[in-house]
Design a protein around this motif. Structure first.
Motif, mmCIF file in Angstrom:
data_model
loop_
_atom_site.group_PDB
_atom_site.id
_atom_site.type_symbol
_atom_site.label_atom_id
_atom_site.label_comp_id
_atom_site.label_asym_id
_atom_site.label_seq_id
_atom_site.Cartn_x
_atom_site.Cartn_y
_atom_site.Cartn_z
ATOM 1 N N GLY A 140 0.801 -1.222 0.000
ATOM 2 C CA GLY A 140 0.000 0.000 0.000
ATOM 3 C C GLY A 140 0.833 1.271 0.000
ATOM 4 O O GLY A 140 0.277 2.366 -0.044
ATOM 5 N N GLN A 141 2.167 1.139 0.063
ATOM 6 C CA GLN A 141 3.017 2.323 0.019
ATOM 7 C C GLN A 141 2.998 2.884 -1.396
ATOM 8 O O GLN A 141 3.331 2.203 -2.356
ATOM 9 N N GLU A 142 2.580 4.131 -1.508
ATOM 10 C CA GLU A 142 2.376 4.767 -2.813
ATOM 11 C C GLU A 142 3.658 4.841 -3.650
ATOM 12 O O GLU A 142 4.760 4.963 -3.109
ATOM 13 N N VAL A 143 3.461 4.785 -4.955
ATOM 14 C CA VAL A 143 4.555 5.042 -5.892
ATOM 15 C C VAL A 143 4.820 6.547 -5.862
ATOM 16 O O VAL A 143 3.867 7.340 -5.937
ATOM 17 N N PRO A 144 6.071 6.989 -5.709
ATOM 18 C CA PRO A 144 6.345 8.430 -5.702
ATOM 19 C C PRO A 144 5.767 9.091 -6.968
ATOM 20 O O PRO A 144 5.839 8.522 -8.063
ATOM 21 N N PRO A 145 5.183 10.277 -6.809
ATOM 22 C CA PRO A 145 4.542 10.937 -7.951
ATOM 23 C C PRO A 145 5.446 11.134 -9.162
ATOM 24 O O PRO A 145 5.003 10.961 -10.302
ATOM 25 N N ASP A 146 6.714 11.476 -8.923
ATOM 26 C CA ASP A 146 7.611 11.675 -10.069
ATOM 27 C C ASP A 146 7.861 10.370 -10.815
ATOM 28 O O ASP A 146 7.950 10.344 -12.050
ATOM 29 N N ILE A 147 7.923 9.254 -10.084
ATOM 30 C CA ILE A 147 8.105 7.945 -10.717
ATOM 31 C C ILE A 147 6.842 7.578 -11.497
ATOM 32 O O ILE A 147 6.918 7.114 -12.642
ATOM 33 N N ALA A 148 5.682 7.792 -10.900
ATOM 34 C CA ALA A 148 4.420 7.479 -11.581
ATOM 35 C C ALA A 148 4.275 8.304 -12.857
ATOM 36 O O ALA A 148 3.859 7.779 -13.903
ATOM 37 N N THR A 149 4.654 9.567 -12.795
ATOM 38 C CA THR A 149 4.572 10.439 -13.970
ATOM 39 C C THR A 149 5.515 9.967 -15.067
ATOM 40 O O THR A 149 5.129 9.880 -16.247
ATOM 41 N N GLU A 150 6.740 9.631 -14.700
ATOM 42 C CA GLU A 150 7.709 9.179 -15.702
ATOM 43 C C GLU A 150 7.335 7.810 -16.264
ATOM 44 O O GLU A 150 7.543 7.542 -17.446
ATOM 45 N N ARG A 151 6.763 6.943 -15.434
ATOM 46 C CA ARG A 151 6.304 5.645 -15.948
ATOM 47 C C ARG A 151 5.212 5.841 -16.990
ATOM 48 O O ARG A 151 5.224 5.176 -18.028
ATOM 49 N N GLN A 152 4.290 6.768 -16.730
ATOM 50 C CA GLN A 152 3.247 7.032 -17.720
ATOM 51 C C GLN A 152 3.848 7.593 -19.005
ATOM 52 O O GLN A 152 3.467 7.204 -20.106
ATOM 53 N N ALA A 153 4.805 8.493 -18.874
ATOM 54 C CA ALA A 153 5.472 9.055 -20.056
ATOM 55 C C ALA A 153 6.179 7.951 -20.844
ATOM 56 O O ALA A 153 6.146 7.945 -22.083
ATOM 57 N N ALA A 154 6.792 7.005 -20.134
ATOM 58 C CA ALA A 154 7.468 5.891 -20.812
ATOM 59 C C ALA A 154 6.454 5.033 -21.555
ATOM 60 O O ALA A 154 6.679 4.641 -22.702
ATOM 61 N N ARG A 155 5.322 4.747 -20.911
ATOM 62 C CA ARG A 155 4.282 3.965 -21.592
ATOM 63 C C ARG A 155 3.769 4.693 -22.829
ATOM 64 O O ARG A 155 3.500 4.073 -23.865
ATOM 65 N N ASP A 156 3.662 6.006 -22.740
ATOM 66 C CA ASP A 156 3.186 6.802 -23.876
ATOM 67 C C ASP A 156 4.172 6.788 -25.040
ATOM 68 O O ASP A 156 3.776 6.946 -26.195
ATOM 69 N N ARG A 157 5.462 6.619 -24.750
ATOM 70 C CA ARG A 157 6.478 6.609 -25.818
ATOM 71 C C ARG A 157 6.532 5.302 -26.586
ATOM 72 O O ARG A 157 7.012 5.263 -27.718
ATOM 73 N N VAL A 158 6.057 4.224 -25.972
ATOM 74 C CA VAL A 158 6.117 2.913 -26.619
ATOM 75 C C VAL A 158 5.047 2.835 -27.711
ATOM 76 O O VAL A 158 3.869 3.075 -27.457
ATOM 77 N N ILE A 159 5.487 2.482 -28.895
ATOM 78 C CA ILE A 159 4.586 2.270 -30.026
ATOM 79 C C ILE A 159 4.869 0.890 -30.586
ATOM 80 O O ILE A 159 6.010 0.561 -30.908
ATOM 81 N N ASP A 160 3.822 0.071 -30.690
ATOM 82 C CA ASP A 160 3.982 -1.271 -31.242
ATOM 83 C C ASP A 160 4.202 -1.163 -32.726
ATOM 84 O O ASP A 160 3.335 -0.684 -33.458
ATOM 85 N N ILE A 161 5.377 -1.573 -33.198
ATOM 86 C CA ILE A 161 5.713 -1.425 -34.614
ATOM 87 C C ILE A 161 5.795 -2.761 -35.333
ATOM 88 O O ILE A 161 6.122 -2.806 -36.511
ATOM 89 N N ASP A 162 5.503 -3.846 -34.643
ATOM 90 C CA ASP A 162 5.590 -5.161 -35.281
ATOM 91 C C ASP A 162 4.337 -5.510 -36.028
ATOM 92 O O ASP A 162 3.305 -5.091 -35.952
#
Length: 71
Positions: free
Chosen positions: A49-71
């Motif tokens: 239940g210990q929260e993910v730090p906000p900066d980590i959560a924000t960067e994880r979302q940005a990383a997910r947004d950068r991934v594009i399935d190209i196969d």
């Protein structure tokens, strides 16, 4: 007269598309590596239940947004 094999020639558009695909593969690999390196925050959150730090959560979302399935 000898025949010239032109099968290996690519157009400028084909070269540009290949370069873009290679660059996206690099971006995907970098983003996925970041996500893998920070997965433990999500596991900790789900288990304790210990929260993910906000900066980590924000960067994880940005990383997910950068991934594009190209196969």
């Amino acid at each position: 007269m000898s025949k010239i094999d032109l099968s290996g020639l690519r157009t400028a558009e084909q070269k540009a598309a290949e370069s873009a695909r290679i660059e996206q593969q690099r971006i995907n690999a970098e983003a996925r590596a970041y996500l893998a390196s920070t997965d433990w925050y999500v596991t900790r959150w789900r288990e304790t239940g210990q929260e993910v730090p906000p900066d980590i959560a924000t960067e994880r979302q940005a990383a997910r947004d950068r991934v594009i399935d190209i196969d």
